[in-house]
Design a protein around this motif. Sequence first.
Motif, PDB file in Angstrom:
ATOM      1  N   ASP A  84       4.672   1.012   4.661  1.00 28.46           N
ATOM      2  CA  ASP A  84       5.183  -0.351   4.549  1.00 28.46           C
ATOM      3  C   ASP A  84       5.303  -0.834   3.106  1.00 28.46           C
ATOM      4  OD1 ASP A  84       2.181  -0.325   4.934  1.00 28.46           O
ATOM      5  OD2 ASP A  84       2.450  -2.407   4.325  1.00 28.46           O
ATOM      6  N   LEU A  85       4.614  -0.168   2.162  1.00 31.55           N
ATOM      7  CA  LEU A  85       4.697  -0.545   0.751  1.00 31.55           C
ATOM      8  C   LEU A  85       6.113  -0.378   0.199  1.00 31.55           C
ATOM      9  CD1 LEU A  85       1.405   1.114  -0.622  1.00 31.55           C
ATOM     10  CD2 LEU A  85       1.812  -1.318  -0.171  1.00 31.55           C
ATOM     11  N   VAL A  86       6.893   0.475   0.827  1.00 25.89           N
ATOM     12  CA  VAL A  86       8.232   0.795   0.319  1.00 25.89           C
ATOM     13  C   VAL A  86       9.194  -0.382   0.484  1.00 25.89           C
ATOM     14  CG1 VAL A  86      10.201   2.380   0.560  1.00 25.89           C
ATOM     15  CG2 VAL A  86       7.859   3.243   0.777  1.00 25.89           C
ATOM     16  N   THR A  87       8.961  -1.231   1.488  1.00 30.63           N
ATOM     17  CA  THR A  87       9.894  -2.335   1.737  1.00 30.63           C
ATOM     18  C   THR A  87       9.181  -3.691   1.822  1.00 30.63           C
ATOM     19  OG1 THR A  87       9.761  -1.939   4.138  1.00 30.63           O
ATOM     20  CG2 THR A  87      11.565  -0.869   2.937  1.00 30.63           C
ATOM     21  N   ASP A  88       8.003  -3.793   1.215  1.00 31.66           N
ATOM     22  CA  ASP A  88       7.232  -5.042   1.330  1.00 31.66           C
ATOM     23  C   ASP A  88       7.613  -6.097   0.300  1.00 31.66           C
ATOM     24  OD1 ASP A  88       6.153  -3.985  -0.987  1.00 31.66           O
ATOM     25  OD2 ASP A  88       4.059  -4.135  -0.338  1.00 31.66           O
ATOM     26  N   GLY A  89       8.517  -5.767  -0.612  1.00 32.26           N
ATOM     27  CA  GLY A  89       8.966  -6.724  -1.614  1.00 32.26           C
ATOM     28  C   GLY A  89       8.166  -6.740  -2.888  1.00 32.26           C
ATOM     29  N   ASP A  90       7.107  -5.936  -2.974  1.00 32.63           N
ATOM     30  CA  ASP A  90       6.250  -5.891  -4.167  1.00 32.63           C
ATOM     31  C   ASP A  90       6.595  -4.649  -4.983  1.00 32.63           C
ATOM     32  OD1 ASP A  90       4.183  -5.904  -6.052  1.00 32.63           O
ATOM     33  OD2 ASP A  90       2.798  -6.831  -4.635  1.00 32.63           O
ATOM     34  N   LYS A  91       7.078  -4.872  -6.206  1.00 35.05           N
ATOM     35  CA  LYS A  91       7.539  -3.771  -7.059  1.00 35.05           C
ATOM     36  C   LYS A  91       6.524  -3.354  -8.110  1.00 35.05           C
ATOM     37  CE  LYS A  91      11.969  -5.972  -6.415  1.00 35.05           C
ATOM     38  NZ  LYS A  91      12.909  -6.948  -6.986  1.00 35.05           N
ATOM     39  N   ASP A  92       5.332  -3.939  -8.058  1.00 36.63           N
ATOM     40  CA  ASP A  92       4.307  -3.594  -9.036  1.00 36.63           C
ATOM     41  C   ASP A  92       3.904  -2.137  -8.904  1.00 36.63           C
ATOM     42  OD1 ASP A  92       4.247  -6.084 -10.152  1.00 36.63           O
ATOM     43  OD2 ASP A  92       2.628  -6.821  -8.867  1.00 36.63           O
ATOM     44  N   THR A  93       3.263  -1.633  -9.946  1.00 33.69           N
ATOM     45  CA  THR A  93       2.824  -0.244  -9.955  1.00 33.69           C
ATOM     46  C   THR A  93       1.310  -0.188  -9.863  1.00 33.69           C
ATOM     47  OG1 THR A  93       3.057   1.855 -11.145  1.00 33.69           O
ATOM     48  CG2 THR A  93       2.636  -0.106 -12.477  1.00 33.69           C
ATOM     49  N   GLY A  94       0.778   0.984  -9.689  1.00 37.93           N
ATOM     50  CA  GLY A  94      -0.666   1.144  -9.638  1.00 37.93           C
ATOM     51  C   GLY A  94      -1.201   1.236  -8.222  1.00 37.93           C
ATOM     52  N   GLU A  95      -2.498   1.467  -8.110  1.00 37.34           N
ATOM     53  CA  GLU A  95      -3.147   1.645  -6.818  1.00 37.34           C
ATOM     54  C   GLU A  95      -3.011   0.391  -5.963  1.00 37.34           C
ATOM     55  OE1 GLU A  95      -7.507   2.978  -5.015  1.00 37.34           O
ATOM     56  OE2 GLU A  95      -7.141   2.965  -7.187  1.00 37.34           O
ATOM     57  N   GLY A  96      -2.679   0.588  -4.714  1.00 36.76           N
ATOM     58  CA  GLY A  96      -2.489  -0.523  -3.802  1.00 36.76           C
ATOM     59  C   GLY A  96      -1.063  -1.015  -3.709  1.00 36.76           C
TER      60      GLY A  96
END
Length: 228
Positions: A84-96
């Motif tokens: 779900d991280l791929v399309t959740d709208g959050d483009k930040d990098t790093g763990e999580g």
Amino acid sequence: AEVVRADTSGGGGTLVAPPTGGVPLAMEFPVEQVDGTPNPPKIPNLLPRPKKAPTVVVAEGTELLSRGKPVTSSDEFPIIGTYDLVTDGDKDTGEGYVLELSYGLQWVQVDLEESAVISIVWVWRKHSEIRAYHDVVIQVSDDPEFKVGVTTIYNNDYDASSPFGKGKDRPFMDSHFGQPVDGMGARGRYVRLYSSGNTFSDANHYAEVEVYGVPAANELGLGPTVGQ
């Protein structure tokens, strides 16, 4: 109009809408974060890391189609993160924030839940480290298994090491600006992105994939051409 690919990630390149007119694609970028000492990758025909955000102009009526949509992958047990991280709208990098897939050729697939005419596929990976990804291939299809009706909109395989053969697209360096790829008006419900490791490690990463276009049911001939 004839399609001419722009070096958008080099800074200053512009995706231009059809002659009937277009509107700038509003985009929010994550904060730049670079860990460690940059070590520029050595890959033939590599695009320079962008110094400014690319300008993207699309036909009026273009929508973000991928937000919150289902994601599947060739890797059933990711090293880090969830699909779900791929399309959740959050483009930040790093763990999580980043999905990390196993080594070798792997893919993620976004289900738009209805067929669409694809305008732009914009990709963010693990942009906190200076890297470029190998054998990046992006395809569109109405077949979830990608066996029939497949359109390849991007292929940067410069040495024919992937099953898809040698591509003509220039590899790009990861950055917080991501990479916009011309959808070429390809039609399909599913967008699949392949990669086979990178110049920093053998893993495959995705922070965010945004797919822009228009549902096929509302098709008005929308879709960008690409120019300088």
